[in-house]
Design an enzyme around this catalytic site. Structure first.
Site, PDB file in Angstrom:
ATOM      1  N   ASP A   1       5.773  -3.622 -18.892  1.00 24.05           N
ATOM      2  CA  ASP A   1       4.628  -2.989 -18.237  1.00 24.05           C
ATOM      3  C   ASP A   1       3.400  -3.372 -19.049  1.00 24.05           C
ATOM      4  O   ASP A   1       3.498  -3.734 -20.223  1.00 24.05           O
ATOM      5  CB  ASP A   1       4.807  -1.465 -18.210  1.00 24.05           C
ATOM      6  CG  ASP A   1       3.932  -0.813 -17.150  1.00 24.05           C
ATOM      7  OD1 ASP A   1       4.465  -0.443 -16.096  1.00 24.05           O
ATOM      8  OD2 ASP A   1       2.710  -0.694 -17.375  1.00 24.05           O
TER       9      ASP A   1
ATOM     10  N   GLU B   1      13.662  -0.409  -1.855  1.00 25.20           N
ATOM     11  CA  GLU B   1      14.230   0.801  -2.432  1.00 25.20           C
ATOM     12  C   GLU B   1      13.952   2.006  -1.540  1.00 25.20           C
ATOM     13  O   GLU B   1      12.949   2.066  -0.854  1.00 25.20           O
ATOM     14  CB  GLU B   1      13.704   0.986  -3.849  1.00 25.20           C
ATOM     15  CG  GLU B   1      12.222   1.282  -3.923  1.00 25.20           C
ATOM     16  CD  GLU B   1      12.013   2.663  -4.422  1.00 25.20           C
ATOM     17  OE1 GLU B   1      12.733   3.031  -5.332  1.00 25.20           O
ATOM     18  OE2 GLU B   1      11.155   3.373  -3.883  1.00 25.20           O
ATOM     19  N   PHE B   2      14.921   2.926  -1.567  1.00 22.16           N
ATOM     20  CA  PHE B   2      14.836   4.076  -0.662  1.00 22.16           C
ATOM     21  C   PHE B   2      14.850   5.396  -1.429  1.00 22.16           C
ATOM     22  O   PHE B   2      15.278   6.421  -0.910  1.00 22.16           O
ATOM     23  CB  PHE B   2      15.990   4.017   0.350  1.00 22.16           C
ATOM     24  CG  PHE B   2      16.029   2.719   1.125  1.00 22.16           C
ATOM     25  CD1 PHE B   2      15.060   2.442   2.084  1.00 22.16           C
ATOM     26  CD2 PHE B   2      16.992   1.761   0.864  1.00 22.16           C
ATOM     27  CE1 PHE B   2      15.073   1.234   2.781  1.00 22.16           C
ATOM     28  CE2 PHE B   2      17.017   0.555   1.563  1.00 22.16           C
ATOM     29  CZ  PHE B   2      16.056   0.286   2.518  1.00 22.16           C
TER      30      PHE B   2
ATOM     31  N   GLU C   1      10.956  10.569  -4.446  1.00 21.25           N
ATOM     32  CA  GLU C   1      10.504  11.194  -5.683  1.00 21.25           C
ATOM     33  C   GLU C   1      11.112  12.586  -5.749  1.00 21.25           C
ATOM     34  O   GLU C   1      11.251  13.260  -4.739  1.00 21.25           O
ATOM     35  CB  GLU C   1       8.981  11.281  -5.713  1.00 21.25           C
ATOM     36  CG  GLU C   1       8.343   9.917  -5.890  1.00 21.25           C
ATOM     37  CD  GLU C   1       6.837   9.987  -5.950  1.00 21.25           C
ATOM     38  OE1 GLU C   1       6.288  11.000  -6.419  1.00 21.25           O
ATOM     39  OE2 GLU C   1       6.201   9.022  -5.504  1.00 21.25           O
TER      40      GLU C   1
ATOM     41  N   LYS D   1      12.408  -1.726   5.149  1.00 23.11           N
ATOM     42  CA  LYS D   1      11.760  -0.717   4.309  1.00 23.11           C
ATOM     43  C   LYS D   1      10.632   0.000   5.077  1.00 23.11           C
ATOM     44  O   LYS D   1      10.539   1.229   5.093  1.00 23.11           O
ATOM     45  CB  LYS D   1      11.202  -1.394   3.056  1.00 23.11           C
ATOM     46  CG  LYS D   1      10.254  -0.571   2.250  1.00 23.11           C
ATOM     47  CD  LYS D   1      10.966   0.576   1.572  1.00 23.11           C
ATOM     48  CE  LYS D   1       9.971   1.558   1.021  1.00 23.11           C
ATOM     49  NZ  LYS D   1      10.495   2.421   0.013  1.00 23.11           N
TER      50      LYS D   1
ATOM     51  N   ASN E   1      10.614   4.064   6.438  1.00 20.12           N
ATOM     52  CA  ASN E   1       9.590   5.059   6.106  1.00 20.12           C
ATOM     53  C   ASN E   1       8.818   5.505   7.347  1.00 20.12           C
ATOM     54  O   ASN E   1       8.513   6.679   7.519  1.00 20.12           O
ATOM     55  CB  ASN E   1       8.624   4.504   5.054  1.00 20.12           C
ATOM     56  CG  ASN E   1       9.133   4.784   3.646  1.00 20.12           C
ATOM     57  OD1 ASN E   1      10.193   5.368   3.473  1.00 20.12           O
ATOM     58  ND2 ASN E   1       8.380   4.371   2.645  1.00 20.12           N
TER      59      ASN E   1
ATOM     60  N   GLY F   1       3.138  13.886   3.065  1.00 24.07           N
ATOM     61  CA  GLY F   1       2.196  13.232   2.157  1.00 24.07           C
ATOM     62  C   GLY F   1       2.942  12.280   1.258  1.00 24.07           C
ATOM     63  O   GLY F   1       4.042  11.842   1.584  1.00 24.07           O
TER      64      GLY F   1
ATOM     65  N   CYS G   1       3.847   6.940  -0.172  1.00 27.83           N
ATOM     66  CA  CYS G   1       4.580   5.919   0.595  1.00 27.83           C
ATOM     67  C   CYS G   1       4.332   5.960   2.097  1.00 27.83           C
ATOM     68  O   CYS G   1       3.927   4.957   2.683  1.00 27.83           O
ATOM     69  CB  CYS G   1       6.061   6.061   0.313  1.00 27.83           C
ATOM     70  SG  CYS G   1       6.412   6.032  -1.439  1.00 27.83           S
TER      71      CYS G   1
ATOM     72  N   LYS H   1       5.234  17.233  -2.730  1.00 25.93           N
ATOM     73  CA  LYS H   1       6.540  17.842  -2.448  1.00 25.93           C
ATOM     74  C   LYS H   1       7.049  18.437  -3.750  1.00 25.93           C
ATOM     75  O   LYS H   1       6.531  18.092  -4.825  1.00 25.93           O
ATOM     76  CB  LYS H   1       7.514  16.799  -1.905  1.00 25.93           C
ATOM     77  CG  LYS H   1       7.773  15.658  -2.888  1.00 25.93           C
ATOM     78  CD  LYS H   1       8.613  14.596  -2.302  1.00 25.93           C
ATOM     79  CE  LYS H   1      10.065  14.832  -2.606  1.00 25.93           C
ATOM     80  NZ  LYS H   1      10.913  13.703  -2.268  1.00 25.93           N
TER      81      LYS H   1
HETATM   82  C1  UGA Z   1       9.844   8.381   0.866  1.00 26.33           C
HETATM   83  C2  UGA Z   1      11.190   8.032   1.508  1.00 26.33           C
HETATM   84  O1  UGA Z   1      11.875   9.222   1.881  1.00 26.33           O
HETATM   85  C3  UGA Z   1      12.055   7.233   0.533  1.00 26.33           C
HETATM   86  O2  UGA Z   1      13.260   6.850   1.175  1.00 26.33           O
HETATM   87  C4  UGA Z   1      11.286   5.991   0.095  1.00 26.33           C
HETATM   88  O3  UGA Z   1      12.015   5.228  -0.856  1.00 26.33           O
HETATM   89  C5  UGA Z   1       9.979   6.424  -0.538  1.00 26.33           C
HETATM   90  O4  UGA Z   1       9.213   7.189   0.420  1.00 26.33           O
HETATM   91  C6  UGA Z   1       9.213   5.180  -0.933  1.00 26.33           C
HETATM   92  O5  UGA Z   1       8.811   4.406  -0.057  1.00 26.33           O
HETATM   93  O6  UGA Z   1       9.107   4.905  -2.140  1.00 26.33           O
HETATM   94  P1  UGA Z   1       8.998  10.192  -0.889  1.00 26.33           P
HETATM   95  O7  UGA Z   1       7.635   9.750  -0.479  1.00 26.33           O
HETATM   96  O8  UGA Z   1       9.317  10.291  -2.328  1.00 26.33           O
HETATM   97  O9  UGA Z   1      10.115   9.237  -0.240  1.00 26.33           O
HETATM   98  O10 UGA Z   1       9.209  11.660  -0.277  1.00 26.33           O
HETATM   99  P2  UGA Z   1       9.999  12.351   0.931  1.00 26.33           P
HETATM  100  O11 UGA Z   1      11.040  13.231   0.365  1.00 26.33           O
HETATM  101  O12 UGA Z   1      10.437  11.385   1.962  1.00 26.33           O
HETATM  102  O13 UGA Z   1       8.858  13.293   1.533  1.00 26.33           O
HETATM  103  C7  UGA Z   1       7.645  12.762   2.039  1.00 26.33           C
HETATM  104  C8  UGA Z   1       6.812  13.870   2.633  1.00 26.33           C
HETATM  105  O14 UGA Z   1       7.405  14.386   3.818  1.00 26.33           O
HETATM  106  C9  UGA Z   1       6.607  15.089   1.721  1.00 26.33           C
HETATM  107  O15 UGA Z   1       5.261  15.502   1.779  1.00 26.33           O
HETATM  108  C10 UGA Z   1       7.509  16.142   2.297  1.00 26.33           C
HETATM  109  O16 UGA Z   1       7.037  17.443   2.072  1.00 26.33           O
HETATM  110  C11 UGA Z   1       7.439  15.799   3.779  1.00 26.33           C
HETATM  111  N1  UGA Z   1       8.609  16.246   4.556  1.00 26.33           N
HETATM  112  C12 UGA Z   1       9.846  15.736   4.321  1.00 26.33           C
HETATM  113  C13 UGA Z   1       8.421  17.157   5.584  1.00 26.33           C
HETATM  114  O17 UGA Z   1       7.289  17.642   5.838  1.00 26.33           O
HETATM  115  N2  UGA Z   1       9.505  17.551   6.340  1.00 26.33           N
HETATM  116  C14 UGA Z   1      10.746  17.048   6.115  1.00 26.33           C
HETATM  117  O18 UGA Z   1      11.694  17.440   6.851  1.00 26.33           O
HETATM  118  C15 UGA Z   1      10.926  16.128   5.082  1.00 26.33           C
END
Ligand code: UGA
Length: 438
Positions: A18, A140-141, A144, A211, A215, A264, A267, A327
């Site tokens: 890094d 990657e999936f 966070e 990917k 998303n 939010g 991603c 989240k």
């Molecule tokens: C997301 C994807 O879920 C991952 O698979 C992906 O790898 C990642 O983006 C990325 O591209 O790096 P992430 O952004 O960490 O992961 O978070 P999520 O758990 O997916 O949540 C995203 C948002 O959706 C949060 O604000 C969460 O509160 C909201 N959410 C999630 C809802 O409002 N309702 C739900 O049922 C699920």
């Protein structure tokens, strides 16, 4: 970082490069530079991990993962400059005897793996050498907050490559995850009934698009349920029941149907913008994705509307907010609904007090202009408020003494922006409770 830690945990020697000295220092001391459950414990596990600048680059490495950020440009497209710079650096340093697979892990638009290959080849040419180098896309999936869990127990590993060497190297590299032969790390136990992941191989262009499609689909699912939540409020239905009722249909599935204050994170928004930008290059409309974003903005605004419906003019009111990060389980505030909601409330003349178990420092750092009063606990956030709004469903918020909290509020109004609280208990304690879609 999670990928590196998991690869090291499953027996590989991993060097992490890094250019940020603070990040390197923190990691060298075994401290994760961001909040991610389990990572600290894993780093303390004596893994074969080293941290440094380009001086620790191994010119004969079996694989080199490019995992740099691809932030959105002002036009919405992905900024690939970090990926391209790294590709050039690899071309400058790789050994001519190397059998390396360069793996693009960053989220990048279709065609980027090809571009990386072209940059490395051109750089090698200026050095007058050629190597047995191959390129693969390995999106990657990870989510966070559960990144280690997702890394160790994925549903699938997607590899996009045009040659066997790349596919075989990656299959071998992930063998212990694919076959689950590793001893589960203490902070990340293996779930019961976990099915072995699929190793899915395809072309780099398809892997790159997978990917974005993944998303975009998840964000669309959330926007969909949020749109129905709005309708449920009109017709008197309960969105949690509706979500359960449709989710039991295996064709639909239960996940990502939690209505709330909007999605939010770094991603969903960035990736939808980037893929819409790609589509525009072909004059191709993606109506559903445009609506997904629009519905999300309305969802954030719906929290303000609920406050207005009860408090009328918001100027002069004090609103307490529980939860800042996008989240639970992370201190990441990128594109967090909290930011948009707090900004709007301040614009409308309200005083905003906010508490989050971990995200206050990162919010102060990333949004120094946001005139929110940060407080040390939920009790302080509620004190003398006209309303309390839950935006991030940290577990601790479900176990607060709401009777005590309510007694210190000017008005006992609570907007549960994640349907995370027990309405019956709150109503019993004299609160006016407003959830989402119920
Ligand atoms: C997301 C994807 O879920 C991952 O698979 C992906 O790898 C990642 O983006 C990325 O591209 O790096 P992430 O952004 O960490 O992961 O978070 P999520 O758990 O997916 O949540 C995203 C948002 O959706 C949060 O604000 C969460 O509160 C909201 N959410 C999630 C809802 O409002 N309702 C739900 O049922 C699920």
């Amino acid at each position: 970082m999670t990928t590196a830690a998991a690869l090291a945990y499953t027996g590989h020697t991993v060097s992490c490069i890094d250019r940020n000295p603070e990040v390197l220092y923190s990691l060298s001391c075994g401290r994760a530079p961001f909040h991610e459950p389990g990572l600290k414990e894993l780093l303390a596990d004596g893994l074969l991990l080293s941290f440094g600048g380009w001086e620790i680059f191994d010119p004969l490495a079996d694989a080199i993962f490019i995992a740099v950020a691809t932030p959105g440009n002002p036009g919405g497209d992905a900024n690939l400059s970090y990926v391209e710079t790294v590709a050039e650096e690899i071309g400058r340093r790789i050994d001519k005897r190397a059998n390396t697979v360069v793996v693009v892990k960053s989220t990048v638009p279709p065609g980027t793996a090809r571009r990386v290959e072209a940059i490395i080849s051109a750089t090698l040419e200026t050095r007058g050498i050629s190597t047995n180098l191959s390129i693969a896309s390995n999106p990657e999936f990870l989510r966070e907050g559960t990144a280690l869990y997702d890394m160790f127990y994925p549903d699938r590993i997607v590899v996009g490559a045009n040659n066997e060497l790349a596919v075989d190297t990656l299959r071998q590299m992930f063998t212990s995850i694919l076959e689950q032969t590793f001893k589960p790390p203490a902070p990340v136990p293996r779930p019961q009934n976990y099915k072995l992941p699929v190793f899915f191989t395809t072309t780099p262009d398809s892997a790159e698009l997978i990917k974005y499609a993944a998303n975009a689909f998840l964000a669309m699912k959330i926007s969909f349920i949020n749109e129905f939540a709005g309708l449920a409020e009109h017709v008197g239905a309960d969105i949690t029941e509706v979500a359960r009722g449709i989710g039991l249909d295996e064709r639909i599935g239960r996940c990502y149907l939690m209505a709330g204050a909007g999605w939010g994170g770094s991603c969903f928004g960035k990736d939808i913008s980037a893929i819409l930008h790609t589509a525009r290059q072909f004059n191709y409309d993606m109506y559903m994705l445009e609506a997904t974003v629009k519905a999300n903005l309305r969802q954030q605004e719906s929290i303000i509307k609920k406050l207005q419906s009860e408090l009328k003019v918001l100027r002069g009111t004090t609103i307490g907010i529980l939860g800042i990060s996008f989240k639970p389980g992370t201190d990441d505030v990128r594109e967090a609904p909290f930011i948009a909601i707090a900004r709007r409330l301040i614009e409308l003349g309200a005083v905003v007090k906010a508490f989050d178990p971990v995200a206050i420092p990162s919010c102060r750092r990333n949004h120094p202009d946001l005139t929110v009063i940060y407080v040390n606990n939920a009790e302080e956030a509620a004190k003398n408020c006209d309303a309390l709004v839950l935006i991030t469903e940290w577990d601790v918020f479900s176990h607060l003494d709401y009777e005590k909290l309510g007694n210190n509020m000017k008005q006992k109004l609570i907007i549960d922006g994640r349907n995370a609280l027990n309405p019956k208990t709150l109503i019993k304690n004299g609160f006016k409770y407003m959830g989402v879609g119920c």
